[in-house]
Design a protein around this motif. Structure first.
Motif, mmCIF file in Angstrom:
data_model
loop_
_atom_site.group_PDB
_atom_site.id
_atom_site.type_symbol
_atom_site.label_atom_id
_atom_site.label_comp_id
_atom_site.label_asym_id
_atom_site.label_seq_id
_atom_site.Cartn_x
_atom_site.Cartn_y
_atom_site.Cartn_z
ATOM 1 N N ASP A 1 0.868 -1.179 0.000
ATOM 2 C CA ASP A 1 0.000 0.000 0.000
ATOM 3 C C ASP A 1 0.908 1.235 0.000
ATOM 4 O O ASP A 1 1.361 1.691 1.046
ATOM 5 C CB ASP A 1 -0.909 -0.013 1.230
ATOM 6 C CG ASP A 1 -1.827 1.207 1.281
ATOM 7 O OD1 ASP A 1 -1.760 2.045 0.350
ATOM 8 O OD2 ASP A 1 -2.602 1.330 2.260
ATOM 9 N N GLY A 2 1.147 1.765 -1.200
ATOM 10 C CA GLY A 2 1.983 2.949 -1.357
ATOM 11 C C GLY A 2 1.160 4.178 -1.667
ATOM 12 O O GLY A 2 1.642 5.093 -2.343
ATOM 13 N N ALA A 3 -0.103 4.209 -1.174
ATOM 14 C CA ALA A 3 -0.987 5.334 -1.468
ATOM 15 C C ALA A 3 -0.338 6.664 -1.102
ATOM 16 O O ALA A 3 -0.428 7.643 -1.842
ATOM 17 C CB ALA A 3 -2.312 5.169 -0.725
ATOM 18 N N TYR A 4 0.347 6.701 0.035
ATOM 19 C CA TYR A 4 0.990 7.927 0.505
ATOM 20 C C TYR A 4 2.438 8.026 0.019
ATOM 21 O O TYR A 4 2.839 9.010 -0.603
ATOM 22 C CB TYR A 4 0.904 7.971 2.027
ATOM 23 C CG TYR A 4 1.550 9.154 2.718
ATOM 24 C CD1 TYR A 4 1.922 10.315 2.040
ATOM 25 C CD2 TYR A 4 1.755 9.125 4.105
ATOM 26 C CE1 TYR A 4 2.498 11.393 2.698
ATOM 27 C CE2 TYR A 4 2.322 10.193 4.774
ATOM 28 C CZ TYR A 4 2.705 11.326 4.073
ATOM 29 O OH TYR A 4 3.286 12.383 4.737
ATOM 30 N N GLY A 5 3.222 6.982 0.250
ATOM 31 C CA GLY A 5 4.659 7.080 -0.010
ATOM 32 C C GLY A 5 5.117 6.632 -1.372
ATOM 33 O O GLY A 5 6.282 6.838 -1.738
ATOM 34 N N GLY A 6 4.228 6.032 -2.167
ATOM 35 C CA GLY A 6 4.646 5.465 -3.446
ATOM 36 C C GLY A 6 5.237 6.476 -4.402
ATOM 37 O O GLY A 6 6.207 6.188 -5.115
ATOM 38 N N CYS A 7 4.675 7.686 -4.446
ATOM 39 C CA CYS A 7 5.166 8.700 -5.379
ATOM 40 C C CYS A 7 6.572 9.188 -5.021
ATOM 41 O O CYS A 7 7.223 9.841 -5.850
ATOM 42 C CB CYS A 7 4.199 9.881 -5.440
ATOM 43 S SG CYS A 7 2.659 9.510 -6.313
ATOM 44 N N TYR A 8 7.030 8.874 -3.816
ATOM 45 C CA TYR A 8 8.391 9.255 -3.437
ATOM 46 C C TYR A 8 9.443 8.479 -4.223
ATOM 47 O O TYR A 8 10.642 8.697 -4.056
ATOM 48 C CB TYR A 8 8.591 9.098 -1.930
ATOM 49 C CG TYR A 8 8.200 10.343 -1.167
ATOM 50 C CD1 TYR A 8 9.169 11.235 -0.719
ATOM 51 C CD2 TYR A 8 6.862 10.650 -0.929
ATOM 52 C CE1 TYR A 8 8.819 12.390 -0.035
ATOM 53 C CE2 TYR A 8 6.502 11.810 -0.256
ATOM 54 C CZ TYR A 8 7.485 12.671 0.197
ATOM 55 O OH TYR A 8 7.137 13.823 0.853
ATOM 56 N N THR B 1 -0.619 -0.234 -4.537
ATOM 57 C CA THR B 1 -1.557 0.895 -4.532
ATOM 58 C C THR B 1 -0.757 2.185 -4.547
ATOM 59 O O THR B 1 0.221 2.317 -3.806
ATOM 60 C CB THR B 1 -2.441 0.857 -3.264
ATOM 61 O OG1 THR B 1 -3.366 -0.229 -3.367
ATOM 62 C CG2 THR B 1 -3.205 2.153 -3.068
ATOM 63 N N ILE B 2 -1.172 3.131 -5.384
ATOM 64 C CA ILE B 2 -0.497 4.431 -5.416
ATOM 65 C C ILE B 2 -1.529 5.521 -5.693
ATOM 66 O O ILE B 2 -2.373 5.377 -6.574
ATOM 67 C CB ILE B 2 0.645 4.438 -6.452
ATOM 68 C CG1 ILE B 2 1.448 5.730 -6.362
ATOM 69 C CG2 ILE B 2 0.141 4.192 -7.857
ATOM 70 C CD1 ILE B 2 2.798 5.638 -7.050
ATOM 71 N N ASP B 3 -1.472 6.592 -4.891
ATOM 72 C CA ASP B 3 -2.427 7.694 -5.034
ATOM 73 C C ASP B 3 -1.711 8.939 -5.542
ATOM 74 O O ASP B 3 -0.905 9.536 -4.814
ATOM 75 C CB ASP B 3 -3.083 8.022 -3.691
ATOM 76 C CG ASP B 3 -4.265 7.136 -3.384
ATOM 77 O OD1 ASP B 3 -4.544 6.227 -4.181
ATOM 78 O OD2 ASP B 3 -4.902 7.340 -2.336
ATOM 79 N N PHE B 4 -2.040 9.343 -6.756
ATOM 80 C CA PHE B 4 -1.471 10.577 -7.305
ATOM 81 C C PHE B 4 -2.170 11.807 -6.721
ATOM 82 O O PHE B 4 -1.593 12.893 -6.711
ATOM 83 C CB PHE B 4 -1.603 10.577 -8.831
ATOM 84 C CG PHE B 4 -1.040 9.349 -9.484
ATOM 85 C CD1 PHE B 4 0.307 9.036 -9.367
ATOM 86 C CD2 PHE B 4 -1.853 8.494 -10.206
ATOM 87 C CE1 PHE B 4 0.831 7.896 -9.966
ATOM 88 C CE2 PHE B 4 -1.338 7.356 -10.811
ATOM 89 C CZ PHE B 4 0.005 7.050 -10.690
ATOM 90 N N HIS B 5 -3.387 11.638 -6.227
ATOM 91 C CA HIS B 5 -4.093 12.787 -5.635
ATOM 92 C C HIS B 5 -3.677 13.029 -4.192
ATOM 93 O O HIS B 5 -4.198 13.948 -3.549
ATOM 94 C CB HIS B 5 -5.618 12.639 -5.757
ATOM 95 C CG HIS B 5 -6.200 11.424 -5.107
ATOM 96 N ND1 HIS B 5 -7.125 10.627 -5.736
ATOM 97 C CD2 HIS B 5 -6.017 10.868 -3.895
ATOM 98 C CE1 HIS B 5 -7.487 9.635 -4.939
ATOM 99 N NE2 HIS B 5 -6.823 9.775 -3.805
ATOM 100 N N LYS B 6 -2.773 12.226 -3.665
ATOM 101 C CA LYS B 6 -2.200 12.510 -2.348
ATOM 102 C C LYS B 6 -0.867 13.246 -2.486
ATOM 103 O O LYS B 6 -0.655 14.287 -1.864
ATOM 104 C CB LYS B 6 -2.003 11.219 -1.558
ATOM 105 C CG LYS B 6 -3.267 10.649 -0.945
ATOM 106 C CD LYS B 6 -2.946 9.486 -0.014
ATOM 107 C CE LYS B 6 -4.176 9.037 0.761
ATOM 108 N NZ LYS B 6 -5.189 8.382 -0.075
ATOM 109 N N THR B 7 0.020 12.693 -3.287
ATOM 110 C CA THR B 7 1.374 13.254 -3.303
ATOM 111 C C THR B 7 1.901 13.563 -4.702
ATOM 112 O O THR B 7 3.117 13.684 -4.886
ATOM 113 C CB THR B 7 2.346 12.288 -2.589
ATOM 114 O OG1 THR B 7 2.087 10.947 -3.004
ATOM 115 C CG2 THR B 7 2.204 12.370 -1.084
ATOM 116 N N LEU B 8 1.021 13.698 -5.676
ATOM 117 C CA LEU B 8 1.483 14.158 -6.985
ATOM 118 C C LEU B 8 0.636 15.334 -7.474
ATOM 119 O O LEU B 8 0.597 15.613 -8.656
ATOM 120 C CB LEU B 8 1.496 13.021 -8.014
ATOM 121 C CG LEU B 8 2.752 12.970 -8.899
ATOM 122 C CD1 LEU B 8 4.028 12.930 -8.075
ATOM 123 C CD2 LEU B 8 2.705 11.779 -9.835
#
Length: 501
Positions: A287-294, A314-321
């Motif tokens: 679950d990289g929803a928060y940290g994946g974009c790093y 899992t990756i969320d661009f609307h959290k950290t992109l």
């Protein structure tokens, strides 16, 4: 193109407001008016007006919809200003530090406007054409960033909760089919599934338990694993828990590791966990929803080491992109696993018409109608670029460290951890007072008072049963002085409360 004769037969747009070639000039006028209202919203000096629930409910006439009484679009814009825009939460404000809501990028807004105006439905080729190719290109880009193999694939989703749902569904169905020959998609429930167990840290996102329940396995199918002093999953405790469940006659099917927990931004040891999953031959989800974009930064390469071995991400661009919601993706190591969510409808994507040259993305999604959310990220990557995006993430990470170093030795604060991403959990404390009930009440008072004043928004959470405050920093325009001012307000409210109580 419409002929000159057709264009002269323009209907009464004041009545129907349909968006087409007849109304393109009116479209421009109305969009410009809406833009002016949004520009005024951006000029708000506070993150929130401070209006109470009662005050907002008092605008019932503006909120209500009366099907028998139409108003002009201009009047509707004025009403929405009064009831919403004047009181909307400003995520771009430097004193908004509460949740995982980021300011958005201009290229993303351009993409969002185009996607909404054209209204492309992305589920089948004959509805989307090249929009399908653009989503596939973005998915290929992020798969490559995760060092996934060529057979990897993915699809845009509504957010981390839906992506985590797909991961657990695939883990469940894949294990049932591989080990028992059970096709849950066709045949439904099996007694073996009641023994399936999923393992995640006790700091994992609530959607793991929620989704396990929605999938019929129940909360108890999720086994929480203790975390260490850095709030990361203990791998020795993970192995012990797996063995314990096996001794009970239960069946381990998946491990969910978190790359950036919601509260603490902590990264579970992905590489070690991947080896444990491989040893037990079970699904490994990150679950990289928060940290994946790093993955775009130079600062967090080590923390993400091992993510390339995941079965799904899992990756969320609307959290950290810096994307408008929704913009999220679910990735799988092997595209064949989408067989567990695919369905072929005669009217939409009949199996006999399946053609790799004309892909239907509905085969990978649990949604049918789905908007073209990939377009705003395409614009962002084309215009803003990876390097700038990575620098934004590094900036908010260093801001969190600045706040940490500013308060860690302050007698009025107790910090829970050193930031690993861009969150900081801490609480106001009163020297000489150890009663947690008093401290809990004080910190909730601080949070609620600042919100009601419109001066600052901070979140709260719990650690070991105690109430803490939380900064979530996602605005690269914020300065450490902005954040120190919020700290000053927290201390001021805390001292005022203790003095008067």
């Amino acid at each position: 193109m419409l002929s000159e004769t057709q264009l002269t037969l323009k209907p009464d747009l004041a009545v129907d407001y349909l968006f087409d070639a007849y109304s393109k000039y009116e479209y421009e006028v109305h969009i410009e008016k809406a833009v002016q209202h949004i520009k005024n919203f951006l000029d708000n000096t506070s993150f929130y007006s401070g209006a109470s629930v009662e005050e907002l409910r008092s605008r019932k006439r503006s909120i209500a919809v009366n099907a028998k009484e139409n108003i002009t679009l201009d009047d509707a814009l004025h009403e929405i200003k009064d009831v919403f825009l004047d009181h909307a939460i400003s995520f771009h404000h430097p004193h908004y530090v509460a949740h995982l809501n980021c300011p958005v990028l201009l290229p993303a807004l351009v993409g969002d406007l185009i996607a909404s105006s054209v209204n492309t439905a992305i589920e089948t080729w004959d509805q989307s054409t090249s929009a399908t190719l653009i989503e596939q290109e973005i998915i290929r880009w992020i798969c490559n960033k995760m060092n996934f193999p060529i057979q990897s694939d993915g699809v845009f989703t509504s957010g981390g909760t839906q992506s985590n749902f797909k991961a657990l569904l695939m883990a469940r169905d894949h294990y049932a089919f591989t080990h028992y020959g059970i096709n849950l998609k066709e045949n439904g429930w099996s007694d073996e599934v009641s023994k399936f167990r999923i393992f995640c840290s006790d700091k994992a996102h609530f959607s793991i338990k929620k989704n396990a329940a929605l999938l019929g396995m129940g909360y108890d199918s999720v086994i929480p694993i203790d975390t260490d002093d850095k709030l990361k999953m203990k791998t020795d405790a993970l192995v012990q828990a797996i063995e314990k469940e096996k001794q009970k006659g239960n069946i381990p099917i998946a491990i969910v590791a978190t790359a950036g927990t919601t509260d603490f931004g902590s990264f579970d040891p992905l590489e070690t966990i991947s080896k444990i999953a491989k040893e037990y031959k079970i699904w490994f989800h990150v679950d990289g929803a928060y940290g994946g974009c790093y993955v775009l930064t130079d600062t967090h390469k080590t923390q993400l080491k091992g993510i390339e071995y995941a079965d799904s991400i899992t990756i969320d661009f609307h959290k950290t992109l810096f994307q408008p919601v929704c913009s999220s993706a679910f990735l799988v190591r092997d595209t064949k696993h989408f067989q567990y969510v695919s369905y072929y409808a005669d009217y939409l994507n009949p199996l006999e018409s399946r053609d790799e040259e004309f892909p239907n993305l509905i085969e990978k999604s649990i949604q049918t109608t789905r908007r073209f959310d990939a377009l705003k990220l395409w614009f962002t990557l084309k215009v803003t670029g990876e390097k700038t995006l990575g620098s934004f993430l590094e900036k908010v990470h260093h801001l969190a460290l600045d706040v940490y170093h500013n308060i860690k030795d302050d007698i009025y604060f107790e910090v829970a951890h050193q930031p690993e991403l861009s969150t900081l959990v801490f609480r106001f404390k009163i020297p000489g007072i150890e009663d947690d009930k008093i401290l809990d009440t004080t910190n909730l008072y601080i949070k609620n008072t600042l919100f009601k004043s419109g001066k600052a928004s901070v979140a709260s959470t719990k650690l070991n049963g105690k109430t803490y405050l939380k900064f979530t920093l996602l605005n690269p325009r914020s300065t450490k002085e902005d954040l120190f001012e919020v700290i000053r307000m927290i201390k001021e409210q805390g001292l005022n409360y203790t003095t008067n109580n």
